[in-house]
Each structure stands twice: as structure tokens, then as C-alpha cells.
Motif scaffolding. Sequence first.
Motif, PDB file in Angstrom:
ATOM      1  N   TYR A 173     -15.859  40.072 -18.842  1.00  0.00           N
ATOM      2  CA  TYR A 173     -16.185  39.197 -19.966  1.00  0.00           C
ATOM      3  C   TYR A 173     -16.194  37.742 -19.518  1.00  0.00           C
ATOM      4  O   TYR A 173     -17.088  36.968 -19.896  1.00  0.00           O
ATOM      5  N   TYR A 174     -15.220  37.365 -18.705  1.00  0.00           N
ATOM      6  CA  TYR A 174     -15.179  35.994 -18.196  1.00  0.00           C
ATOM      7  C   TYR A 174     -16.335  35.737 -17.235  1.00  0.00           C
ATOM      8  O   TYR A 174     -16.907  34.635 -17.227  1.00  0.00           O
ATOM      9  N   GLU A 175     -16.685  36.727 -16.424  1.00  0.00           N
ATOM     10  CA  GLU A 175     -17.778  36.561 -15.465  1.00  0.00           C
ATOM     11  C   GLU A 175     -19.131  36.425 -16.158  1.00  0.00           C
ATOM     12  O   GLU A 175     -20.064  35.841 -15.584  1.00  0.00           O
ATOM     13  N   GLU A 176     -19.242  36.958 -17.362  1.00  0.00           N
ATOM     14  CA  GLU A 176     -20.513  36.907 -18.094  1.00  0.00           C
ATOM     15  C   GLU A 176     -20.734  35.571 -18.793  1.00  0.00           C
ATOM     16  O   GLU A 176     -21.656  35.448 -19.601  1.00  0.00           O
ATOM     17  N   ASP A 177     -19.914  34.578 -18.501  1.00  0.00           N
ATOM     18  CA  ASP A 177     -20.000  33.283 -19.183  1.00  0.00           C
ATOM     19  C   ASP A 177     -21.133  32.448 -18.594  1.00  0.00           C
ATOM     20  O   ASP A 177     -20.919  31.474 -17.880  1.00  0.00           O
TER      21      ASP A 177
END
Length: 545
Positions: free
Chosen positions: A126-130
Motif C-alpha cells: 500500500y505504501y509502495e503504491e503511493d
Amino acid sequence: MEATADPDIPTDTVIRGIIPFLVASLLAIIFSFFYTRYYIRKRQAEVFPTTVIILSMSVALLTSLILPLDIFFVSSMKDIDGAYMPWAQHPKTRDRIENAIAIGYYVSYGLVIAFAFLILPFAYFYYEEDDEGATVSSRSCGALKYTLGFVFVAAAMLLIGAFIPQSSPPANITRFDERLKFLFNEVATSGVERGLSFTVGCLTVLGMILMVLYTAYGMTSIPFDLMIGSPKIDEVANDYETEVVNEQTRLLQSKVKNNQRRSYDDTKRFDELERARRSVERRRSQLEANRNSCLAKCQCIWRPFQILAGIFLFLLSLLLFATLLITSIDRILHSLGWKTGYVLPKPMITNPIDVIMTFFQKAYPLDYIFFLSILLYMFLSSVSGIRKIGIRFCCIKAYRVQPGKTATQAMLFMCFFMILIVLSLNVVIYTIAPRYVTFGSQHYLGNTTDTTENYNMTQILTTQSCTLEAPNDDCVETRTVILLVRFCYRIVVFGIIYYWTNWVFLAIMLVTLLAAFVRCRRSNVSYYIDEDSDLDSDEELLRSS
């Protein structure tokens, strides 16, 4: 004839067990919160990943806190003479307590598996998809797509554990066979329980490997860092370092100018000198800011206590090393062999921590405090090892761990590592203090042969410490050990791995201990280069690897 109702557990016993557990749990949550806030890079932190980090660390610590609670309740069932307390004389009362502890273990292990295979991977992706313009729904869908891979792995492990052929208790190998069969069959073995045990066992093996890499190093680095101290930078030393860096830069520039070509080594050296120059500049600014601070005035007062703390932790490390060595030798000499995962029916060599814990149990809650001290020290040693070695995969350094500068991805990885390490702590604590972890301070009335002057042998009842050779109904085992002993029987390879990993842990700790004795204090600049390196270099680390 009326059936006798099961006696209730005394309120004071419940309070003495639950209150310290709740206090320790609250402290664990507070520690997880401030630890996360201290290390994470605040300018890039997000609410959801940060919350997951705090919760995962709290769950990991709470899982280990069940063990001292388990030990307390089995110890409180008996008095010092080996007789059951009035409220614990009924087997159903004892079973009710132990079943509640077992439910606590299964819930905590279920949460650990959920965090390891679902929540932490989801938070990471989820953080990487920012990306720019990404919405919460799009990030969630992207994260869920990658997380499903981890869910499939967890489901496969649960299914394998539920249906894999598992060993039965060995028959007629020793005179303790009846007792060990009792331990083996103490807890009902459903497919769900077997699958959960197999999955936790696999995660514990990974945790043991991480303990060898990080905890063994941290248990030597923390004491020596406290005793040696960090290099002190004063203005004269700072000016000298500046001159050295400028002179080396000038010589390297002259070399490149004469050769009219910059090699890869020259470029690498230029980068190192540039980092050193920035480090010296930061140290100069810090000196000016801290020159008149209260902290600087108190450093001279704090230093003696820092040395004493280092000496105390060094002695604690030696105590843990010696105890683990003694127990490992005892198991190789007197255990039931590799076919049972090196289960030790009765410790034949007394180890110091087992004696200390059993003695402190008489002055509750000293044993709880001592156990939590060992647990916290091994936890902080793991953190120290991760901070110094970094987050590595196949010996390749992927992330740095530094106060206030740690990337969110690195914190999520570190939480995953710490969950695995804390799972393996139960195995290590059992190895360090097998008798205390199994029975606490319980005693029982056993027959002892006495020979008179006329060489007449008589049997007399004496109070003895509980061991695995005691009759089944005379001692109550902790649920931790029942699960561990039965699991070593069912899948023997895990018990073998647990045992021999202890020897690797001892070897790594000995090597790092010898290295700490002969190492020299690092120079001022080299000490602070990693501390003050630009945090955007995590991506550079991955690219350069």
C-alpha cells in the motif's frame, strides 16, 4: 450424592497474575509507539503503515508475555511442600486455567500469522503504491493484488501442516515413555491445530536464523558500545578532521587531473570524501547548538552510569552464553536423541538462570521482572543488531535503520523480522531455563530410597523439584512446553533445527565477542558517516547492490 462444584480460583491469585501481565502489556504498547516514532522518518510517514508497525510490534511482544503468565499459574497451583493448593486439587480447575492459557496462545499465534502474511505485506505494498494521483481505492487494489501471494503461501502451509504425515511418540525407548506420551496427547490434535503448529514452526525456524544473524551480534555490541562510548567530537578534533578531508580531496583531485581520467575507484573515493565533509559540517553545527545545552553539562555525570550499565549487560550476556552452552551440552549428553528433537526429560547439569528464576519465583514478582529483563534485553539486542547490520537479503544491504531517518518500508521489514525473532524467543528461553519454563517452582512428594546403617533399604517421601520423570498427576506443565514437546515429536526436523541453531548462535556470539575485544575505536568522521548519511540513499543502496 451431589457432585462437588469446581472451586473457584482465589481472587488474590488472579490479581497477582493478571495485574503484572496487564502492566507489562501496557508498557509493551507504549514502548512500541515511542520506538516507532523514534526511528521512523516522520516527513514520509503515513498514518496507516505507522499504525500497522505499532500494532505488529505490540502483538509480537504480547505473544512472549503469555509465557510468564503461564508459568505463574502453574506455580501457584502448589505450595512449597509439593501439595496442591485447595482450589487446584480438582483436575477440572487446573484444566480450565490451562485451557484459557492455550486459547491465549492460539489467538496470539493466529494474530502473528495474520500480521506476517496479510497485514504487514498489505501495508508495505500500500505504501509502495503511493504514486502521483493514486487514490486510496487504487492503492488498496494494487496492494491486495500482491498480498494475495502471501495469503496463498500461508494457506499452503496450513494445509500441509494439517495433512502432512507426522510421527507418533516413540515406544519403549526410555523409562520416561509413559510421561512423554502423556505430554504428546495432552492437547487435542485437530487438523487446524496441526496446521497452525506447522506454520508457527516454519516461522520460528526463520526467527532462529534471524536471531543468529542479529541477536547474537547485538548481545555483544550493546555492552561494548556503552563501555567504550561514542567518539567525542570537540572543536579541535573537528577542525583537524576538516583539514584531513580537504587535504585528501586536494590530493585526489590532483591525481585525477594528472591522469585526465577518473576511474571507478576515484569516483567512489570522491563520494566517500564528500560524505565525510558533510558529516563534519553537521558535527560542527551540532557542536554550536549543543555547546550550552543541559544535556552537554550532564554528560560527564551520565558517563560513569553508562559504563556501569555496559558492564552489567556484558555480564548478563556472559550469563546467557554460559547457560545456553550448559543446557546444549546437557541435551546432547542426556536427551532422548535426535528422534525426539533432543527432548530432555530431566536436566542433569544445573544452569544458573534456571536456578535464579526458580529462586525468584518464591519472591514474586521478582521472577516476572527478571524474565522480562531477559526478554527486553534480547529484544533490544535484536534491534541493535538490525540497526548496525541493516536490513539485508542474501547479504545485500537493502535499508538502513537510523533514529528519525528510517524509511517506512524498512520499518515494516524490521517489524516482520522482529515478529519472527520474538516467536523464536520461546524456544530459546526454554533452552536457557528448561525446568523453570516447564514447571515453574513446583515440587512434588516423591519416593526416595534411604539406606540405613544395617543396609536396609526403605522408601521415604521427600519433596522434590518437578521434572518430566515425575508422575503425570503430580506436576502440571505449562502449555508452552506441552505444545513445544509435542511439536518436536510430530515433525522432528524442527526440533533438530532448534537445537543445532543454538550452537550456531553460540559460535556467532563468541566470534563477535572476540572481535569486540580487539576492535579499535573508530575515528570521529567514520563513526558519524552512517549516522548522518542522506536518507534518500536507501534507494541508492538498492541500485548499487
